[in-house]
Design a protein around this motif. Structure first.
Motif, PDB file in Angstrom:
ATOM      1  N   TYR A  66     -26.855  25.492  -7.580  1.00 48.61           N
ATOM      2  CA  TYR A  66     -25.968  24.730  -6.712  1.00 48.61           C
ATOM      3  C   TYR A  66     -24.990  25.642  -6.001  1.00 48.61           C
ATOM      4  O   TYR A  66     -24.581  26.683  -6.530  1.00 48.61           O
ATOM      5  CB  TYR A  66     -25.173  23.716  -7.534  1.00 48.61           C
ATOM      6  N   ALA A  67     -24.574  25.222  -4.826  1.00 47.87           N
ATOM      7  CA  ALA A  67     -23.459  25.886  -4.169  1.00 47.87           C
ATOM      8  C   ALA A  67     -22.200  25.606  -4.981  1.00 47.87           C
ATOM      9  O   ALA A  67     -22.063  24.534  -5.587  1.00 47.87           O
ATOM     10  CB  ALA A  67     -23.293  25.360  -2.751  1.00 47.87           C
ATOM     11  N   ASP A  68     -21.285  26.557  -4.997  1.00 46.30           N
ATOM     12  CA  ASP A  68     -20.053  26.392  -5.777  1.00 46.30           C
ATOM     13  C   ASP A  68     -19.282  25.147  -5.347  1.00 46.30           C
ATOM     14  O   ASP A  68     -18.647  24.488  -6.175  1.00 46.30           O
ATOM     15  CB  ASP A  68     -19.164  27.625  -5.616  1.00 46.30           C
ATOM     16  N   GLU A  78     -25.598  25.274   5.581  1.00 46.26           N
ATOM     17  CA  GLU A  78     -25.336  25.947   4.316  1.00 46.26           C
ATOM     18  C   GLU A  78     -26.185  25.356   3.189  1.00 46.26           C
ATOM     19  O   GLU A  78     -26.523  24.172   3.187  1.00 46.26           O
ATOM     20  CB  GLU A  78     -23.851  25.840   3.939  1.00 46.26           C
TER      21      GLU A  78
END
Length: 124
Positions: free
Chosen positions: A60-62, A46
């Motif tokens: 950014y990823a959450d 991911e």
């Protein structure tokens, strides 16, 4: 041939911090976006974070917003990931990536260059 080499992984307690580094060799990547991915055991890889070649844009990823910070030093051909307030669910192999298209890194397909990864283990 470009090589990306990650370092800085290790074992840390929940709530702790680690700083990952990724050094590129073989050619300068100062015009490439660079980013980080991770893959936890039994899960798919991911997206974690990306930074534009100039450093002006980051995404950014959450799941890591507010805890992780990506930065780069083009003079050193390197990108970094400062990880704070680590959680057990952050345990994964972290991979460095580089591509001349920032969106390509966010999507995670067709990326030009990948590192071999560094293991981060967060104990509870």
């Amino acid at each position: 041939q470009v090589q990306l080499v990650e370092s800085g992984g290790g074992l840390v307690q929940a709530g702790g911090s680690l700083r990952l580094s990724c050094a590129a060799s073989g050619r300068t990547l100062s015009r490439h976006a660079m980013g980080w991915f991770r893959q936890a055991p039994g899960k798919e890889r991911e997206f974690v974070a990306v930074i534009s070649w100039s450093g002006d844009t980051t995404r950014y990823a959450d799941s890591v917003k507010g805890r992780f910070t990506i930065s780069r030093d083009n003079a050193k051909n390197s990108v970094y990931l400062q990880m704070n307030s680590l959680k057990p669910e952050d345990t994964a192999v972290y991979y460095c990536a580089a591509d001349n298209n920032l969106r390509q890194i966010i999507v995670g397909t067709g990326v030009d260059y990948w590192g071999k990864g560094t293991l981060v283990t967060v104990s509870s």
